[in-house]
Scaffold this motif. Structure first.
Motif, PDB file in Angstrom:
ATOM      1  N   ASP A  91       0.832  -1.206   0.000  1.00  0.00           N
ATOM      2  CA  ASP A  91       0.000   0.000   0.000  1.00  0.00           C
ATOM      3  C   ASP A  91       0.870   1.260   0.000  1.00  0.00           C
ATOM      4  OD1 ASP A  91      -2.568   1.297   0.091  1.00  0.00           O
ATOM      5  OD2 ASP A  91      -2.130   1.798   2.189  1.00  0.00           O
ATOM      6  N   ASP A  92       1.937   1.239   0.809  1.00  0.00           N
ATOM      7  CA  ASP A  92       2.851   2.394   0.835  1.00  0.00           C
ATOM      8  C   ASP A  92       3.503   2.606  -0.529  1.00  0.00           C
ATOM      9  OD1 ASP A  92       2.248   2.870   3.459  1.00  0.00           O
ATOM     10  OD2 ASP A  92       4.043   1.853   4.270  1.00  0.00           O
ATOM     11  N   ARG A  93       3.930   1.493  -1.143  1.00  0.00           N
ATOM     12  CA  ARG A  93       4.552   1.624  -2.480  1.00  0.00           C
ATOM     13  C   ARG A  93       3.547   2.121  -3.507  1.00  0.00           C
ATOM     14  NH1 ARG A  93       7.760  -3.929  -2.189  1.00  0.00           N
ATOM     15  NH2 ARG A  93       5.612  -4.536  -2.108  1.00  0.00           N
ATOM     16  N   MET A  94       2.291   1.656  -3.437  1.00  0.00           N
ATOM     17  CA  MET A  94       1.258   2.128  -4.371  1.00  0.00           C
ATOM     18  C   MET A  94       0.989   3.615  -4.162  1.00  0.00           C
ATOM     19  SD  MET A  94       0.465  -0.109  -6.510  1.00  0.00           S
ATOM     20  CE  MET A  94      -0.946   0.658  -7.223  1.00  0.00           C
ATOM     21  N   ASN A  95       0.961   4.040  -2.897  1.00  0.00           N
ATOM     22  CA  ASN A  95       0.781   5.471  -2.624  1.00  0.00           C
ATOM     23  C   ASN A  95       1.938   6.263  -3.212  1.00  0.00           C
ATOM     24  OD1 ASN A  95      -1.661   5.256  -1.310  1.00  0.00           O
ATOM     25  ND2 ASN A  95      -0.739   5.019   0.720  1.00  0.00           N
ATOM     26  N   ASN A  96       3.156   5.752  -3.066  1.00  0.00           N
ATOM     27  CA  ASN A  96       4.330   6.420  -3.610  1.00  0.00           C
ATOM     28  C   ASN A  96       4.255   6.477  -5.142  1.00  0.00           C
ATOM     29  OD1 ASN A  96       6.821   7.705  -3.628  1.00  0.00           O
ATOM     30  ND2 ASN A  96       7.941   5.783  -3.775  1.00  0.00           N
ATOM     31  N   ILE A  97       3.846   5.352  -5.766  1.00  0.00           N
ATOM     32  CA  ILE A  97       3.715   5.320  -7.230  1.00  0.00           C
ATOM     33  C   ILE A  97       2.646   6.312  -7.689  1.00  0.00           C
ATOM     34  CG2 ILE A  97       2.908   3.877  -9.150  1.00  0.00           C
ATOM     35  CD1 ILE A  97       4.372   1.532  -7.781  1.00  0.00           C
ATOM     36  N   GLU A  98       1.513   6.360  -6.973  1.00  0.00           N
ATOM     37  CA  GLU A  98       0.464   7.316  -7.334  1.00  0.00           C
ATOM     38  C   GLU A  98       0.967   8.744  -7.214  1.00  0.00           C
ATOM     39  OE1 GLU A  98      -2.926   6.502  -4.889  1.00  0.00           O
ATOM     40  OE2 GLU A  98      -3.413   4.644  -5.929  1.00  0.00           O
ATOM     41  N   TYR A  99       1.709   9.033  -6.156  1.00  0.00           N
ATOM     42  CA  TYR A  99       2.268  10.374  -5.976  1.00  0.00           C
ATOM     43  C   TYR A  99       3.233  10.712  -7.105  1.00  0.00           C
ATOM     44  CZ  TYR A  99       5.034  14.218  -4.165  1.00  0.00           C
ATOM     45  OH  TYR A  99       5.683  15.402  -4.037  1.00  0.00           O
ATOM     46  N   GLU A 100       4.123   9.747  -7.425  1.00  0.00           N
ATOM     47  CA  GLU A 100       5.080   9.991  -8.511  1.00  0.00           C
ATOM     48  C   GLU A 100       4.372  10.141  -9.849  1.00  0.00           C
ATOM     49  OE1 GLU A 100       8.024   6.934  -8.345  1.00  0.00           O
ATOM     50  OE2 GLU A 100       8.895   7.702  -6.485  1.00  0.00           O
ATOM     51  N   PHE A 101       3.273   9.392 -10.063  1.00  0.00           N
ATOM     52  CA  PHE A 101       2.511   9.520 -11.300  1.00  0.00           C
ATOM     53  C   PHE A 101       1.881  10.910 -11.404  1.00  0.00           C
ATOM     54  CE2 PHE A 101      -1.490   9.187 -13.648  1.00  0.00           C
ATOM     55  CZ  PHE A 101      -0.995   8.791 -14.883  1.00  0.00           C
ATOM     56  N   VAL A 102       1.311  11.372 -10.295  1.00  0.00           N
ATOM     57  CA  VAL A 102       0.701  12.712 -10.284  1.00  0.00           C
ATOM     58  C   VAL A 102       1.777  13.761 -10.552  1.00  0.00           C
ATOM     59  CG1 VAL A 102      -0.409  14.432  -8.814  1.00  0.00           C
ATOM     60  CG2 VAL A 102      -1.267  12.088  -8.841  1.00  0.00           C
ATOM     61  N   THR A 103       2.944  13.582  -9.931  1.00  0.00           N
ATOM     62  CA  THR A 103       4.046  14.526 -10.144  1.00  0.00           C
ATOM     63  C   THR A 103       4.487  14.500 -11.604  1.00  0.00           C
ATOM     64  OG1 THR A 103       4.794  14.163  -7.880  1.00  0.00           O
ATOM     65  CG2 THR A 103       6.365  15.164  -9.391  1.00  0.00           C
ATOM     66  N   LEU A 104       4.622  13.289 -12.166  1.00  0.00           N
ATOM     67  CA  LEU A 104       5.015  13.161 -13.577  1.00  0.00           C
ATOM     68  C   LEU A 104       3.958  13.778 -14.482  1.00  0.00           C
ATOM     69  CD1 LEU A 104       6.942  11.971 -15.705  1.00  0.00           C
ATOM     70  CD2 LEU A 104       5.583   9.885 -15.603  1.00  0.00           C
ATOM     71  N   LYS A 105       2.693  13.530 -14.164  1.00  0.00           N
ATOM     72  CA  LYS A 105       1.605  14.085 -14.964  1.00  0.00           C
ATOM     73  C   LYS A 105       1.628  15.610 -14.912  1.00  0.00           C
ATOM     74  CE  LYS A 105      -3.225  14.039 -14.483  1.00  0.00           C
ATOM     75  NZ  LYS A 105      -4.404  13.441 -13.909  1.00  0.00           N
TER      76      LYS A 105
END
Length: 160
Positions: A40-54
């Motif tokens: 869950d922590d890694r998914m949250n991190n991936i979602e955050y990085e995706f939003v940042t990349l977007k």
């Protein structure tokens, strides 16, 4: 009590084994919960990085659009400069033409330039006059034809 334990040793060992199994089960559940928490922590991190990349991609798109608009504005500015030069050349040519016309004895300030409707009226008048001239020419042609025939008809008419 020792004798009761001895008689029920199998049950006690089974109970201890069951308690160990339950304890191992709790340990496994804790490990599963820790693993799921890590995922869950890694998914949250991936979602955050995706939003940042977007967000950064949108910024890059905006920068590209702004760059293209700046290039278009620079081209328009160059065209305006070129058009200003051409306008100055045309104004100089107009001044030279006016000067040449004045030097030729034609006073532009004294003469009236025709409006479009006045020009059209004059053009219509010229067309009417051309039609009248053509009618007169046709009548003259008929008269000439009669003049040509008259000498032929006179001798023939007197002889009858």
């Amino acid at each position: 009590m020792l004798s009761k334990l001895k008689d029920n040793l199998g049950l006690v060992v089974t109970g201890l084994a069951l308690m160990g199994s339950v304890g191992a089960g709790f340990t496994a559940v804790v490990e599963i919960v820790d693993t799921l928490t890590g995922i869950d922590d890694r998914m949250n991190n991936i979602e955050y990085e995706f939003v940042t990349l977007k967000d950064s991609t949108y910024v890059q798109n905006d920068i590209a659009v702004l760059y293209e608009k700046i290039m278009q504005l620079e081209m328009a500015a160059q065209n305006v400069g070129r058009f200003n030069e051409e306008m100055a050349t045309l104004q100089a040519n107009l001044y030279n033409l006016e000067q040449t016309v004045r030097d030729g004895g034609f006073d532009l300030d004294r003469y009236y330039l025709l409006e479009k409707w006045e020009y059209q009226d004059l053009n219509d008048s010229i067309t009417r006059m051309e039609t009248q001239v053509q009618t007169v020419n046709n009548s003259m042609w008929e008269l000439n034809d009669l003049r040509t025939r008259l000498p032929y008809l006179e001798p023939n008419h007197h002889s009858h």
